[in-house]
Design an enzyme around this catalytic site. Structure first.
Site, PDB file in Angstrom:
ATOM      1  N   LEU A 206       0.906  -1.249   0.042  1.00 57.15           N
ATOM      2  CA  LEU A 206      -0.066  -0.082  -0.139  1.00 57.15           C
ATOM      3  C   LEU A 206       0.889   1.140  -0.130  1.00 57.15           C
ATOM      4  CD1 LEU A 206      -2.565  -0.805   2.632  1.00 57.15           C
ATOM      5  CD2 LEU A 206      -3.181  -0.490   0.416  1.00 57.15           C
ATOM      6  N   HIS A 207       0.511   2.210  -0.722  1.00 57.82           N
ATOM      7  CA  HIS A 207       1.372   3.534  -0.932  1.00 57.82           C
ATOM      8  C   HIS A 207       0.406   4.599  -1.211  1.00 57.82           C
ATOM      9  CE1 HIS A 207       1.834   2.313  -5.106  1.00 57.82           C
ATOM     10  NE2 HIS A 207       2.145   3.564  -5.222  1.00 57.82           N
TER      11      HIS A 207
END
Length: 404
Positions: A206-207
């Site tokens: 996730l980013h």
């Protein structure tokens, strides 16, 4: 490769390095590697140059990483214009939808250098995504659009791009995966290192700001992952870690098998043996179709519908549906066999070869033995005679591009 190479390849992030590695190597002495430094953390970019067997960049911009978006793009344009004025290449290659992509294309345009856009034509129709704005900016500036799929090519035609300026080349991610994928013994060693069982864990990345910058949304994601019933391995992006610490979620991360970021090769080795992938990454949406792995895409929208339409990915917003769909995937004992028989929609692993041939033709350099082609050649209008002459030399590409 020397500083005066006729084709400048401008990149600044880990995905760009991964996806353009074969293009850079294929250009050889005719290429010029320009690194903007958008990803300034060596764990995200520096090790990737070495891991992808690439030379050190001929030009490396300084002080770019960590700047606000507008200032970052402006600083890159200014520095690249200076470099292109002193030592102009005959063509500039940019890839995807990063700030470096936008800056590289704009600088080339301002210096009257033709732009080749790799992975052209992706559209989410979501203007809240910074990447969508970057894609549209480059779509206006590019002399040659290397679309990964016919869906992307259709997007460009719908926006008025002349068909003569579009080539469906396939996506370079196919060869990037096959080049980087570790062997069985190395992969098993990775599983032992991280303490996860073969086909018995969920791999998460996730980013994106839509997930990391909203404390409620990030907590929802972490809570749902914790309840999946399988071990979770979570290589945490620096941005995600920073946000989680700021929101008081560090303990929740630790309970999910949070580890430091891994390089591309390690990620592929782990993904190959995961039961399920969960990510908001654009690249993972492509890689899952080569690895034949199921993916839950945690995003509001996607510019890569091909993975969803091919049955490899499901697009979800964070919430209870994440846990429900993930558990359905995990429980489906026939899913792996079904995915293994499906072709990747992103081509046959020869996209880089086609792009190198197109770039060298546009730059007026020989490309070696020609590849047989059948579609019309590029003869679109140009803003300058220099570009028109180069454009006329670009060979066509056989269509449709075969799948892997």
């Amino acid at each position: 490769m020397n500083r005066g190479g006729s084709v400048a390849v401008v990149l600044g992030t880990r995905p760009e390095i991964v996806k353009l590695a074969r293009v850079v190597r294929g250009l050889g002495e005719h290429g010029r590697l320009v690194y903007t430094g958008q990803h300034y953390d060596d764990t995200l970019s520096g090790s990737i140059f070495r891991g992808m067997n690439l030379p050190a960049p001929q030009l490396r911009l300084g002080g770019i990483g960590g700047m606000p978006r507008g200032k970052q793009i402006g600083a890159m344009i200014s520095a690249l214009c200076d470099a292109f004025t002193v030592d102009p290449p005959r063509a500039v290659v940019v890839q995807g939808d990063t700030n470096s992509t936008s800056a590289g294309a704009q600088a080339a345009q301002y210096c009257d250098i033709p732009v080749i856009h790799v992975e052209a034509g992706l559209r989410s129709r979501d203007r809240a995504m910074p990447e969508e704005i970057n894609r549209q900016v480059v779509g206006v500036l590019a002399e040659l659009h290397c679309a990964p799929t016919e869906v992307a090519a259709a997007n460009l035609r719908a926006e008025g791009v002349p068909p003569s300026r579009i080539r469906v080349t396939g996506n370079t991610i196919v060869e990037a995966v096959t080049d980087s994928l570790p062997g069985a013994e190395e992969s098993r060693a990775m599983l032992r290192r991280y303490g996860v069982p073969d086909d018995g864990f969920v791999l998460v990345t996730l980013h994106r700001p839509e997930n990391t910058d909203d404390p409620h949304r990030l907590r929802l994601i972490l809570d749902e992952l914790e309840r999946l019933g399988l071990p979770v391995l979570f290589p945490v992006h620096p941005r995600t870690l920073h946000r989680a610490e700021g929101f008081g979620l560090r303990r929740a991360l630790a309970g999910l098998g949070a580890v430091d970021p891994v390089d591309h090769r390690a990620f592929l080795g782990l993904a190959r043996h995961a039961r399920l992938l969960v990510s908001d990454s654009g690249g993972v949406q492509e890689e899952c179709t080569v690895l034949k792995k199921p993916l839950i895409v945690l995003r509001n929208s996607t510019e890569r519908p091909e993975a969803v339409e091919a049955g490899f990915a499901t697009l979800l917003r964070p919430g209870p549906d994440l846990g429900r769909v993930a558990r359905e995937y995990i429980a489906d004992t026939t899913l792996a066999a079904r995915l293994a028989s499906r072709p990747s929609p992103y081509g046959d692993g020869r996209a880089s070869e086609r792009i190198v041939e197109l770039a060298l033709a546009l730059a007026g350099r020989p490309a070696g033995p020609p590849t047989p082609h059948t579609s019309p050649a590029l003869h679109g209008p140009s803003a300058a005679p220099r570009r028109a002459a180069a454009a006329d030399a670009v060979p066509p590409v056989a269509s449709p591009v075969p799948s892997l």
